[in-house]
Design an enzyme around this catalytic site. Sequence first.
Site, PDB file in Angstrom:
ATOM      1  NE  ARG A   8      -3.160  -0.005   2.904  1.00 38.32           N
ATOM      2  CZ  ARG A   8      -3.877   0.107   3.996  1.00 38.32           C
ATOM      3  NH1 ARG A   8      -3.907  -0.926   4.798  1.00 38.32           N
ATOM      4  NH2 ARG A   8      -4.323   1.217   4.616  1.00 38.32           N
ATOM      5  N   GLY A  66     -11.930  -2.347   8.045  1.00 36.08           N
ATOM      6  CA  GLY A  66     -10.921  -2.342   7.188  1.00 36.08           C
ATOM      7  C   GLY A  66     -10.101  -1.195   6.858  1.00 36.08           C
ATOM      8  CB  CYS A  67      -7.958  -0.228   4.018  1.00 38.50           C
ATOM      9  SG  CYS A  67      -6.952   1.093   3.399  1.00 38.50           S
ATOM     10  CG  PHE A  68      -7.705   4.506   7.644  1.00 42.90           C
ATOM     11  CD1 PHE A  68      -6.635   4.499   6.678  1.00 42.90           C
ATOM     12  CD2 PHE A  68      -6.890   4.747   8.824  1.00 42.90           C
ATOM     13  CE1 PHE A  68      -5.414   4.679   6.657  1.00 42.90           C
ATOM     14  CE2 PHE A  68      -5.569   4.890   9.058  1.00 42.90           C
ATOM     15  CZ  PHE A  68      -4.649   4.702   7.976  1.00 42.90           C
ATOM     16  CE1 TYR A 212      -6.153  -2.264  -0.285  1.00 44.08           C
ATOM     17  CE2 TYR A 212      -7.385  -0.342  -0.233  1.00 44.08           C
ATOM     18  CZ  TYR A 212      -6.946  -1.508   0.242  1.00 44.08           C
ATOM     19  OH  TYR A 212      -7.804  -1.690   1.436  1.00 44.08           O
TER      20      TYR A 212
END
Length: 240
Positions: A8, A66-68, A212
């Site tokens: 990421r 999850g991913c912010f 992503y």
Amino acid sequence: MRNVDKARLSLRKCGIWGVALAAAVFCLQSVAWPLGDVETAVAIPAPVKDEASTASHLETAIFAGGCFWGVQGVFQHVKGVTNAVSGYAGGAAQTANYDSVSGGNTGHAESVQVTFDPQQISYGQLLQIYFSVAHNPTELNRQGPDSGTQYRSAIFPLTASQQQVAQAYIAQLNASKRFTKPLVTTLEEQGHFYPAETYHQNYLTLNPDQPYIVVNDLPKIKQLQQLFPTQYRAEPVLVK
């Protein structure tokens, strides 16, 4: 730091330099990072129990899913939300940074602090969007390609009223059988919120071509518009 977090960050660097989508895909492949399955929103009923819409002041809520990047992006497109900040909740102040949290053993979850006007949108309506669109509440300690306790599904109630509404709604959704599996969302008391680093803020808006974001997060914005047209706002409210 986990490989997925290194990936990421590598992709973030690709985005900073304005690399085209094809080049970003090459960057993605070079770190051997699996994208995972695209999450699909689930149409769910509104909460039977909700807070009264009589408050004349702004209210704050904290959600982890999850991913912010994606969770923040979703709430930034919700009418009545005045601010949505990416950050960390569930752990201590000294470990509230991306490098530490990425190790998965700080107690923190990547979270989003949502400030909203309860006269425009209720806490229960935010929960409905959170469970339906923002993430998959049946995934334990993972979302999409990201795994670890820092990606858990968690709500940090800040008042007794929020606690009651969230608890009742989880029970309601489990009873409705709208999801194929029981919800694993936890209600956690350690709700002190620590804002994330500046480069994590407004990430979805600033990096719309990053693979992503394209695969995991932009579909959530479309699903928000489709499932919640009256709550959707085209222009996101950004962290300044």
